[in-house]
Design a protein around this motif. Structure first.
Motif, PDB file in Angstrom:
ATOM      1  N   LEU A  75       0.854  -1.187   0.000  1.00  0.00           N
ATOM      2  CA  LEU A  75       0.000   0.000   0.000  1.00  0.00           C
ATOM      3  C   LEU A  75       0.888   1.234   0.000  1.00  0.00           C
ATOM      4  CD1 LEU A  75      -3.256   0.637   1.951  1.00  0.00           C
ATOM      5  CD2 LEU A  75      -1.436   2.370   1.985  1.00  0.00           C
ATOM      6  N   ILE A  76       0.603   2.166  -0.925  1.00  0.00           N
ATOM      7  CA  ILE A  76       1.448   3.341  -1.103  1.00  0.00           C
ATOM      8  C   ILE A  76       0.596   4.597  -1.066  1.00  0.00           C
ATOM      9  CG2 ILE A  76       3.036   4.517  -2.670  1.00  0.00           C
ATOM     10  CD1 ILE A  76       3.775   1.729  -3.769  1.00  0.00           C
ATOM     11  N   ASP A  77       0.967   5.522  -0.201  1.00  0.00           N
ATOM     12  CA  ASP A  77       0.325   6.834  -0.117  1.00  0.00           C
ATOM     13  C   ASP A  77       0.930   7.712  -1.207  1.00  0.00           C
ATOM     14  OD1 ASP A  77      -0.657   9.332   0.498  1.00  0.00           O
ATOM     15  OD2 ASP A  77      -0.059   9.290   2.608  1.00  0.00           O
ATOM     16  N   THR A  78       0.129   8.065  -2.224  1.00  0.00           N
ATOM     17  CA  THR A  78       0.677   8.802  -3.365  1.00  0.00           C
ATOM     18  C   THR A  78       1.128  10.208  -2.987  1.00  0.00           C
ATOM     19  OG1 THR A  78      -1.469   9.685  -4.093  1.00  0.00           O
ATOM     20  CG2 THR A  78      -0.824   7.511  -4.925  1.00  0.00           C
ATOM     21  N   ALA A  79       0.590  10.770  -1.907  1.00  0.00           N
ATOM     22  CA  ALA A  79       1.001  12.108  -1.487  1.00  0.00           C
ATOM     23  C   ALA A  79       2.419  12.116  -0.944  1.00  0.00           C
ATOM     24  CB  ALA A  79       0.040  12.645  -0.431  1.00  0.00           C
ATOM     25  N   GLU A  80       2.891  10.956  -0.493  1.00  0.00           N
ATOM     26  CA  GLU A  80       4.213  10.859   0.119  1.00  0.00           C
ATOM     27  C   GLU A  80       5.239  10.200  -0.800  1.00  0.00           C
ATOM     28  OE1 GLU A  80       4.949  12.276   2.944  1.00  0.00           O
ATOM     29  OE2 GLU A  80       2.863  12.920   3.248  1.00  0.00           O
ATOM     30  N   GLN A  81       4.776   9.428  -1.772  1.00  0.00           N
ATOM     31  CA  GLN A  81       5.685   8.660  -2.619  1.00  0.00           C
ATOM     32  C   GLN A  81       5.353   8.946  -4.077  1.00  0.00           C
ATOM     33  OE1 GLN A  81       8.090   7.219  -1.135  1.00  0.00           O
ATOM     34  NE2 GLN A  81       7.333   6.970   0.952  1.00  0.00           N
ATOM     35  N   GLU A  82       5.950  10.000  -4.621  1.00  0.00           N
ATOM     36  CA  GLU A  82       5.607  10.438  -5.969  1.00  0.00           C
ATOM     37  C   GLU A  82       6.503   9.854  -7.044  1.00  0.00           C
ATOM     38  OE1 GLU A  82       6.321  14.568  -7.023  1.00  0.00           O
ATOM     39  OE2 GLU A  82       4.261  14.720  -7.719  1.00  0.00           O
ATOM     40  N   GLN A  83       7.691   9.405  -6.682  1.00  0.00           N
ATOM     41  CA  GLN A  83       8.649   8.951  -7.674  1.00  0.00           C
ATOM     42  C   GLN A  83       8.320   7.536  -8.166  1.00  0.00           C
ATOM     43  OE1 GLN A  83      10.929  10.773  -9.124  1.00  0.00           O
ATOM     44  NE2 GLN A  83      10.373  12.533  -7.852  1.00  0.00           N
ATOM     45  N   PRO A  84       8.261   7.318  -9.483  1.00  0.00           N
ATOM     46  CA  PRO A  84       7.935   5.984 -10.014  1.00  0.00           C
ATOM     47  C   PRO A  84       8.872   4.874  -9.561  1.00  0.00           C
ATOM     48  CG  PRO A  84       7.740   7.632 -11.730  1.00  0.00           C
ATOM     49  CD  PRO A  84       8.363   8.325 -10.550  1.00  0.00           C
ATOM     50  N   LEU A  85      10.127   5.210  -9.260  1.00  0.00           N
ATOM     51  CA  LEU A  85      11.038   4.189  -8.749  1.00  0.00           C
ATOM     52  C   LEU A  85      10.505   3.575  -7.461  1.00  0.00           C
ATOM     53  CD1 LEU A  85      14.599   5.657  -9.347  1.00  0.00           C
ATOM     54  CD2 LEU A  85      13.791   3.410 -10.092  1.00  0.00           C
ATOM     55  N   ILE A  86       9.753   4.375  -6.681  1.00  0.00           N
ATOM     56  CA  ILE A  86       9.232   3.888  -5.410  1.00  0.00           C
ATOM     57  C   ILE A  86       7.846   3.291  -5.562  1.00  0.00           C
ATOM     58  CG2 ILE A  86       8.581   4.559  -3.060  1.00  0.00           C
ATOM     59  CD1 ILE A  86      10.746   6.707  -3.192  1.00  0.00           C
ATOM     60  N   TRP A  87       6.918   4.017  -6.217  1.00  0.00           N
ATOM     61  CA  TRP A  87       5.533   3.540  -6.231  1.00  0.00           C
ATOM     62  C   TRP A  87       5.236   2.525  -7.324  1.00  0.00           C
ATOM     63  CZ3 TRP A  87       2.363   4.157 -10.445  1.00  0.00           C
ATOM     64  CH2 TRP A  87       2.603   5.209 -11.330  1.00  0.00           C
ATOM     65  N   LEU A  88       6.125   2.408  -8.319  1.00  0.00           N
ATOM     66  CA  LEU A  88       5.851   1.498  -9.432  1.00  0.00           C
ATOM     67  C   LEU A  88       6.966   0.477  -9.643  1.00  0.00           C
ATOM     68  CD1 LEU A  88       4.026   0.766 -11.893  1.00  0.00           C
ATOM     69  CD2 LEU A  88       5.375   2.431 -13.212  1.00  0.00           C
ATOM     70  N   LEU A  89       8.151   0.946  -9.981  1.00  0.00           N
ATOM     71  CA  LEU A  89       9.209   0.045 -10.426  1.00  0.00           C
ATOM     72  C   LEU A  89       9.804  -0.782  -9.301  1.00  0.00           C
ATOM     73  CD1 LEU A  89      11.074   2.303 -12.999  1.00  0.00           C
ATOM     74  CD2 LEU A  89       9.266   0.633 -13.412  1.00  0.00           C
ATOM     75  N   GLY A  90       9.936  -0.189  -8.116  1.00  0.00           N
ATOM     76  CA  GLY A  90      10.476  -0.956  -6.989  1.00  0.00           C
ATOM     77  C   GLY A  90       9.676  -2.210  -6.715  1.00  0.00           C
ATOM     78  N   PRO A  91       8.367  -2.077  -6.439  1.00  0.00           N
ATOM     79  CA  PRO A  91       7.556  -3.278  -6.207  1.00  0.00           C
ATOM     80  C   PRO A  91       7.535  -4.247  -7.393  1.00  0.00           C
ATOM     81  CG  PRO A  91       6.411  -1.340  -5.387  1.00  0.00           C
ATOM     82  CD  PRO A  91       7.611  -0.839  -6.145  1.00  0.00           C
ATOM     83  N   LEU A  92       7.359  -3.717  -8.615  1.00  0.00           N
ATOM     84  CA  LEU A  92       7.277  -4.604  -9.776  1.00  0.00           C
ATOM     85  C   LEU A  92       8.581  -5.362 -10.013  1.00  0.00           C
ATOM     86  CD1 LEU A  92       5.271  -2.543 -12.437  1.00  0.00           C
ATOM     87  CD2 LEU A  92       4.424  -4.255 -10.818  1.00  0.00           C
TER      88      LEU A  92
END
Length: 235
Positions: free
Chosen positions: A187-204
């Motif tokens: 679960l990712i709070d988009t207000a705090e984690q805007e960079q794709p490396l964190i909210w998208l690519l890291g998990p994937l």
């Protein structure tokens, strides 16, 4: 967990919940790649600017552009651009409410797409002059396999020159730093984690699935963690 989503998007301001299975996200990614390669004549080494907040459609844009081998300038809602001054842009993807706002520096591109980020990917009703609606432009390519190209890891993935190989290594390091492992549901709070490396690519990069939460309502957090089978929270 309530679904087989690879990416689930919540907006607690509107009550929206939208999920994409691996196959569905793959279809949107492939269609975006085909739009860029077949529809725009772009490919490896060409430059795209992405001025979009964390969102499921943003994921399709980013993954599609990278699948086409493009070099991205990633500009979220609050972050500064990465493209050096004067660097030409081949395509831009912009959230509709940013266009025409004098506070925003929206770059010009040879091809320009606007996204309304509607709940189910509906077309943008008010398309500014010089732009095309992303979802309408994408529809003809859904289900179409984009042309394959020889993927070259040494090409730049982003505007600062970081290569695809280096970017993939950084994504894996992001996942490790945040304790994300294969099979996790994050679960990712988009207000705090805007960079794709964190909210998208890291998990994937490690085989985790993603639950993006915009305008996160803290009072709903415990129920959502239980309902979605969350194993990691990034806030």
């Amino acid at each position: 967990m309530t679904s087989g989503d690879l990416l689930t998007y919540y907006d607690d301001r509107t009550g929206e919940r939208f999920g994409l299975t691996p196959g569905e996200l793959g279809a949107w990614t492939a269609a975006t790649s085909a739009l860029l390669t077949e529809g725009c004549g772009l490919g490896p080494g060409d430059t795209a600017a992405v001025l979009l907040p964390p969102h499921w459609q943003t994921a399709a844009v980013l993954l599609g552009a990278w699948s086409a081998g493009m070099r991205l300038s990633i500009r979220g809602w609050a972050t500064a651009g990465l493209t050096p001054a004067g660097d030409p842009l081949d395509v831009t993807f912009v959230e509709r409410r940013r266009v025409g706002n004098w506070l925003d520096e929206v770059p010009d591109g040879r091809h320009q797409f606007v996204l309304g980020l509607a709940p189910h990917g509906e077309a943008t009703g008010d398309v500014p002059p010089g732009y095309r609606d992303y979802t309408s432009s994408l529809r003809p390519y859904l289900g179409v396999h984009p042309p394959r190209h020889e993927f070259q890891e040494h090409l730049p993935a982003v505007a600062d020159g970081t290569t695809y190989r280096e970017y993939a290594q950084t994504a894996a390091a992001v996942a490790e730093r945040n304790g994300i492992r294969s099979g996790d549901r994050v679960l990712i709070d988009t207000a705090e984690q805007e960079q794709p490396l964190i909210w998208l690519l890291g998990p994937l990069s490690v085989g985790a699935s993603i639950v993006l939460c915009a305008h996160l309502d803290a009072s709903l957090l415990d129920d959502r963690i239980a309902r979605e089978g969350i194993t990691q929270v990034l806030r």
